[in-house]
Motif scaffolding. Structure first.
Motif, PDB file in Angstrom:
ATOM      1  N   GLY A  18      20.989  48.885 -27.840  1.00 56.59           N
ATOM      2  CA  GLY A  18      21.885  48.294 -28.580  1.00 56.59           C
ATOM      3  C   GLY A  18      21.385  46.968 -28.935  1.00 56.59           C
ATOM      4  N   ARG A  19      22.493  45.871 -28.893  1.00 57.16           N
ATOM      5  CA  ARG A  19      22.217  44.559 -29.350  1.00 57.16           C
ATOM      6  C   ARG A  19      23.015  43.572 -28.542  1.00 57.16           C
ATOM      7  N   GLU A  72      13.495  34.653 -34.038  1.00 56.91           N
ATOM      8  CA  GLU A  72      12.610  35.490 -33.092  1.00 56.91           C
ATOM      9  C   GLU A  72      13.575  36.053 -32.509  1.00 56.91           C
ATOM     10  N   PHE A  73      13.346  37.558 -32.277  1.00 63.49           N
ATOM     11  CA  PHE A  73      13.918  38.433 -31.412  1.00 63.49           C
ATOM     12  C   PHE A  73      13.291  39.014 -30.110  1.00 63.49           C
ATOM     13  N   GLY A  74      14.000  39.192 -29.055  1.00 62.93           N
ATOM     14  CA  GLY A  74      13.322  39.597 -27.865  1.00 62.93           C
ATOM     15  C   GLY A  74      14.269  40.972 -27.291  1.00 62.93           C
ATOM     16  N   LEU A  75      13.602  41.494 -26.557  1.00 64.15           N
ATOM     17  CA  LEU A  75      14.181  42.757 -25.803  1.00 64.15           C
ATOM     18  C   LEU A  75      14.528  42.426 -24.158  1.00 64.15           C
ATOM     19  N   PHE A  76      15.801  43.010 -23.805  1.00 63.00           N
ATOM     20  CA  PHE A  76      16.402  42.422 -22.508  1.00 63.00           C
ATOM     21  C   PHE A  76      16.744  43.796 -21.830  1.00 63.00           C
ATOM     22  N   ASN A  77      16.404  44.084 -20.653  1.00 64.56           N
ATOM     23  CA  ASN A  77      16.718  45.256 -19.847  1.00 64.56           C
ATOM     24  C   ASN A  77      18.023  44.832 -19.293  1.00 64.56           C
ATOM     25  N   LEU A  78      18.947  45.164 -19.380  1.00 68.22           N
ATOM     26  CA  LEU A  78      20.428  44.790 -18.698  1.00 68.22           C
ATOM     27  C   LEU A  78      20.523  45.682 -17.403  1.00 68.22           C
ATOM     28  N   ARG A  79      20.604  45.175 -16.293  1.00 65.15           N
ATOM     29  CA  ARG A  79      20.727  45.935 -15.259  1.00 65.15           C
ATOM     30  C   ARG A  79      22.150  45.418 -14.418  1.00 65.15           C
ATOM     31  N   SER A  80      22.701  46.459 -13.828  1.00 60.65           N
ATOM     32  CA  SER A  80      23.768  46.013 -12.817  1.00 60.65           C
ATOM     33  C   SER A  80      23.346  45.524 -11.639  1.00 60.65           C
ATOM     34  N   LYS A 106      29.474  50.483 -17.954  1.00 61.37           N
ATOM     35  CA  LYS A 106      28.015  49.866 -18.045  1.00 61.37           C
ATOM     36  C   LYS A 106      26.887  50.985 -18.109  1.00 61.37           C
ATOM     37  N   LEU A 107      26.097  50.816 -18.880  1.00 64.92           N
ATOM     38  CA  LEU A 107      24.921  51.722 -18.813  1.00 64.92           C
ATOM     39  C   LEU A 107      23.682  51.075 -18.257  1.00 64.92           C
ATOM     40  N   GLU A 108      23.428  51.853 -17.035  1.00 61.82           N
ATOM     41  CA  GLU A 108      22.305  51.538 -16.215  1.00 61.82           C
ATOM     42  C   GLU A 108      21.166  51.351 -17.180  1.00 61.82           C
ATOM     43  N   GLY A 109      20.266  49.981 -16.946  1.00 65.51           N
ATOM     44  CA  GLY A 109      19.083  50.122 -17.863  1.00 65.51           C
ATOM     45  C   GLY A 109      19.155  50.023 -19.446  1.00 65.51           C
ATOM     46  N   PHE A 110      20.333  49.640 -19.869  1.00 66.30           N
ATOM     47  CA  PHE A 110      20.539  49.305 -20.960  1.00 66.30           C
ATOM     48  C   PHE A 110      19.827  48.447 -21.700  1.00 66.30           C
ATOM     49  N   ILE A 111      19.080  48.623 -22.855  1.00 67.39           N
ATOM     50  CA  ILE A 111      18.072  47.685 -23.411  1.00 67.39           C
ATOM     51  C   ILE A 111      18.993  47.095 -24.748  1.00 67.39           C
ATOM     52  N   ALA A 112      18.676  45.633 -24.729  1.00 69.37           N
ATOM     53  CA  ALA A 112      19.330  45.063 -25.792  1.00 69.37           C
ATOM     54  C   ALA A 112      18.350  44.145 -26.611  1.00 69.37           C
ATOM     55  N   VAL A 113      18.595  44.013 -28.083  1.00 69.33           N
ATOM     56  CA  VAL A 113      17.510  43.290 -28.767  1.00 69.33           C
ATOM     57  C   VAL A 113      18.599  42.188 -29.147  1.00 69.33           C
ATOM     58  N   SER A 114      18.122  41.003 -28.980  1.00 74.95           N
ATOM     59  CA  SER A 114      18.701  39.761 -28.924  1.00 74.95           C
ATOM     60  C   SER A 114      17.995  38.573 -29.589  1.00 74.95           C
ATOM     61  N   ALA A 115      18.590  37.549 -30.314  1.00 81.27           N
ATOM     62  CA  ALA A 115      17.994  36.530 -30.955  1.00 81.27           C
ATOM     63  C   ALA A 115      17.436  35.599 -29.455  1.00 81.27           C
TER      64      ALA A 115
END
Length: 321
Positions: free
Chosen positions: A172-173, A313-321, A185-194
């Motif tokens: 997601g974003r 510039e965008f980066g990827l973030f692995n959002l974990r609980s 929540k989604l375990e290990g959800f990946i988000a693209v963000s500025a």
């Protein structure tokens, strides 16, 4: 305001929904307008609004970065989840266009359209059926293009349907970050963000000054916070949960974009006056703004000349609980 001869430029608007009319009127008077928050794809074409600029990355650039990430991860088959609205269809169309433009070979095996109907129960049933159908195709990479409010239900359904098992990716974003806590929540959800600058000297200075230059929220003084209408910060606003950290003593994300927007405008005006040119001439100020670059609290800020949008510039973030 536009009829005031002392106005040389405008900063705004915060929302895409109000940007088009403001940018059109400003362009008719050859007055540059820089938006720190209007990221809609529909605002990318500057033909009708030649004096409109954006100091925030566009949704189109963010979606392109998502397609590139899919390619780099080697994902071949994905399901795209979007919202049945003008904004939602625009997001899906742009994502598909980016796939074709980049020639990634990415196959969208299923589109899950979140129907917005008068009956919440009916919408829920249709969403469950659509997700189950996508799951049965063997797809295990889900691209979330839904809006903040809609994706909350998608997350809940995915958890209930046990679609968050190992080997499944939900991509997601940054607008969805707030959902990655608590029950939804989604375990290990990946988000693209500025990518927002955090280690620059300017950012550290702003963070240090902020508590002294602002009034911290105090419920005993300002009244209890209402999640439904955003009071006492401002009037009824459905986006309040995104833009406000209640009681936080730090500058919010969008406020930092405003800060940098004002500063880049000041730098451009300073360059013009130092060279003896008139800052009241929009035909002079616009190209000067496009040539102005700086390191700000939101990172490096510069503009792409043809689109007049921020080079983000965008980066990827692995959002974990």
């Amino acid at each position: 305001m536009l009829s005031d001869p002392e106005v040389v430029a405008l900063v705004g608007t915060a929302y895409s929904s109000s940007a088009a009319s403001a940018a059109t009127l400003s362009s008719l008077r050859a007055i540059p307008i820089i938006s720190p928050g209007s990221s809609a794809i529909s605002l990318a074409n500057k033909a009708q609004r030649p004096y409109f600029m954006r100091s925030i990355g566009s949704d189109a650039a963010q979606l392109t970065s998502m397609v590139r990430a899919c390619r780099d991860f080697g994902w071949q088959h994905v399901a795209v989840i979007g919202t049945d609205s003008t904004w939602g269809r625009e997001q899906i169309s742009e994502f598909a266009s980016s796939i074709a433009l980049l020639d990634t070979g990415l196959n969208v095996a299923a589109y899950v359209i979140h129907q917005l109907t008068a009956s919440a129960a009916y919408s829920r049933v249709q969403l469950v059926r659509s997700l189950r159908s996508a799951w049965r195709t063997g797809v295990r990479v889900f691209i979330l293009l839904s809006g903040y409010d809609d994706v909350a239900e998608v997350v809940e359904v995915a958890n209930n349907e046990e679609m968050t098992t190992a080997g499944t990716v939900w991509f997601g974003r940054s607008v969805h970050d707030g959902l990655m806590s608590g029950a939804s929540k989604l375990e290990g959800f990946i988000a693209v963000s500025a990518v927002i600058g955090s280690e620059t000297e300017m950012r550290r200075t702003l963070d240090a000054r902020w508590p002294n230059e602002t009034t911290a929220y105090d419920s005993s003084v300002h009244g209890a916070y209402s999640a439904s209408d955003g009071m006492p910060f401002y009037g009824s606003n459905p986006h309040a949960p995104i833009y406000w950290d209640v009681g936080a003593r730090a500058p919010d994300r969008w406020g930092m974009y405003v800060y940098d927007t004002v500063r880049v405008l000041a730098l451009a005006l300073d360059n013009i006056t130092r060279s003896g040119r008139s800052p009241f001439d929009g035909t002079t100020l616009l190209p000067q703004l496009l040539q102005t670059a700086m390191s700000g609290v939101t990172g490096q800020l510069s503009f792409e000349p043809s689109s007049q949008d921020r080079t983000q510039e965008f980066g990827l973030f692995n959002l974990r609980s």
